[in-house]
Design a protein around this motif. Structure first.
Motif, PDB file in Angstrom:
ATOM      1  N   TYR A  29       0.817  -1.214   0.000  1.00 20.31           N
ATOM      2  CA  TYR A  29       0.000   0.000   0.000  1.00 20.31           C
ATOM      3  C   TYR A  29       0.850   1.263   0.000  1.00 20.31           C
ATOM      4  N   ARG A  67      -6.203   0.131   1.324  1.00 21.75           N
ATOM      5  CA  ARG A  67      -5.390   0.505   2.482  1.00 21.75           C
ATOM      6  C   ARG A  67      -4.805   1.902   2.283  1.00 21.75           C
ATOM      7  N   ARG A  69      -6.040   4.253   0.483  1.00 21.35           N
ATOM      8  CA  ARG A  69      -7.131   5.229   0.597  1.00 21.35           C
ATOM      9  C   ARG A  69      -7.435   5.540   2.051  1.00 21.35           C
ATOM     10  N   HIS A  70      -7.401   4.532   2.888  1.00 23.89           N
ATOM     11  CA  HIS A  70      -7.692   4.736   4.311  1.00 23.89           C
ATOM     12  C   HIS A  70      -6.692   5.697   4.945  1.00 23.89           C
ATOM     13  N   LEU A  71      -5.434   5.627   4.499  1.00 23.01           N
ATOM     14  CA  LEU A  71      -4.393   6.486   5.055  1.00 23.01           C
ATOM     15  C   LEU A  71      -4.265   7.803   4.304  1.00 23.01           C
ATOM     16  N   ALA A  72      -5.203   8.089   3.403  1.00 23.18           N
ATOM     17  CA  ALA A  72      -5.210   9.338   2.617  1.00 23.18           C
ATOM     18  C   ALA A  72      -3.982   9.444   1.717  1.00 23.18           C
ATOM     19  N   LEU A  73      -3.417   8.306   1.340  1.00 20.92           N
ATOM     20  CA  LEU A  73      -2.328   8.327   0.358  1.00 20.92           C
ATOM     21  C   LEU A  73      -2.892   8.375  -1.055  1.00 20.92           C
ATOM     22  N   LEU A  74      -4.084   7.824  -1.225  1.00 22.17           N
ATOM     23  CA  LEU A  74      -4.783   7.861  -2.516  1.00 22.17           C
ATOM     24  C   LEU A  74      -6.197   8.389  -2.270  1.00 22.17           C
ATOM     25  N   PRO A  75      -6.774   9.032  -3.258  1.00 23.97           N
ATOM     26  CA  PRO A  75      -8.125   9.578  -3.053  1.00 23.97           C
ATOM     27  C   PRO A  75      -9.206   8.514  -3.252  1.00 23.97           C
ATOM     28  N   PHE A  76     -10.329   8.730  -2.591  1.00 25.26           N
ATOM     29  CA  PHE A  76     -11.499   7.891  -2.861  1.00 25.26           C
ATOM     30  C   PHE A  76     -12.138   8.319  -4.187  1.00 25.26           C
TER      31      PHE A  76
END
Lengths: 78, 163
Positions: A29, A67, A69-76
């Motif tokens: 992730y 995973r 997305r949950h850590l705000a590394l990728l956008p929803f």
């Protein structure tokens, strides 16, 4: 009298990302740069028909993207 | 992986790191490695913050301490997000990366200050204010009477009263 069958629009737009770019499924992730290649323009996860991966690799991509997305590394979205 | 508030990181990285490590040790865990993973722009705002600092830690935690640790993480204000995963082994090079922080000359640049304030999609101007009955001065210009509260009087009912 058999009418010639045309391919549906979905098949004609098929782009296999993994084979064309010789990519390996990233299972981490933290590797967001690789994971971005499997996102659509609005941030959605590309399907198996587009990525060209098998079931296991596609699942690992899905898990890693969610995973990240949950850590705000990728956008929803977007 | 832990997402830490930049306000705490500005006060000192060792102090921000100690927040997580103290929670781990409180619940019976032993930290193998813990290091700064980067300060970056978030993909979406979390608690009004647009930037945050990531911390990557490898540790051992007994099963009994896990639920308490998760509860404390949820209640902790400086920890914006966390992701706890079970791994078979620590990746190669992770220990060496973490040991760099032990060096005396290790220093981190101060995080930029664009995470301060409330997150807004755009800056609100006078034109963006809602138009309608809540505009300024509306309450003063309109006085309610008892007759207004009784409801409208139809023409047929008014004629009936005349007869």
């Amino acid at each position: 009298m058999a009418a010639s069958k045309k391919r549906s629009g979905r098949n004609t737009r098929k782009v296999i990302v993994a084979k064309s770019q010789k990519l390996v499924a990233p299972a981490d992730y933290k590797d967001t740069e690789s994971l971005k290649k499997f996102l659509g323009p609005q941030g959605q996860i590309q399907g198996r028909s587009r990525t060209g991966f098998g079931a296991q690799d596609q699942k690992s991509i899905k898990r890693a993207i969610k995973r990240a997305r949950h850590l705000a590394l990728l956008p929803f979205v977007g | 992986m832990f997402v830490l508030d930049n306000e705490n990181v500005r006060a000192g990285w060792s102090g921000a790191k100690a927040i997580v490590i103290d929670l781990l040790t409180k619940h019976g865990g032993t930290v193998t490695t813990a290091r700064h993973w980067g300060e970056r722009n978030l993909a979406y705002p979390i608690q009004g913050k647009s930037r945050a600092t990531y911390m990557l830690a490898y540790y051992e935690l007994p099963n009994e301490g896990l639920s308490g640790f998760v509860r404390d993480l949820d209640l902790s204000v400086p920890i914006l997000r966390y992701l706890l995963l079970a791994v078979d082994a620590i990746p190669e090079g992770e220990v060496a990366e973490a040991e760099k922080e032990v060096a005396t000359d290790f220093a981190l640049p101060e995080p930029p200050r664009d995470d301060v304030g409330e997150y807004r999609l755009w800056e609100e101007t006078d034109e963006d204010r809602p138009r309608g009955p809540r505009r300024e001065g509306f309450e003063e210009s309109y006085d309610f009477d008892d007759a207004d509260l009784a409801g409208p009087v139809s023409a047929s009912s008014a004629n009936r009263e005349d007869k």
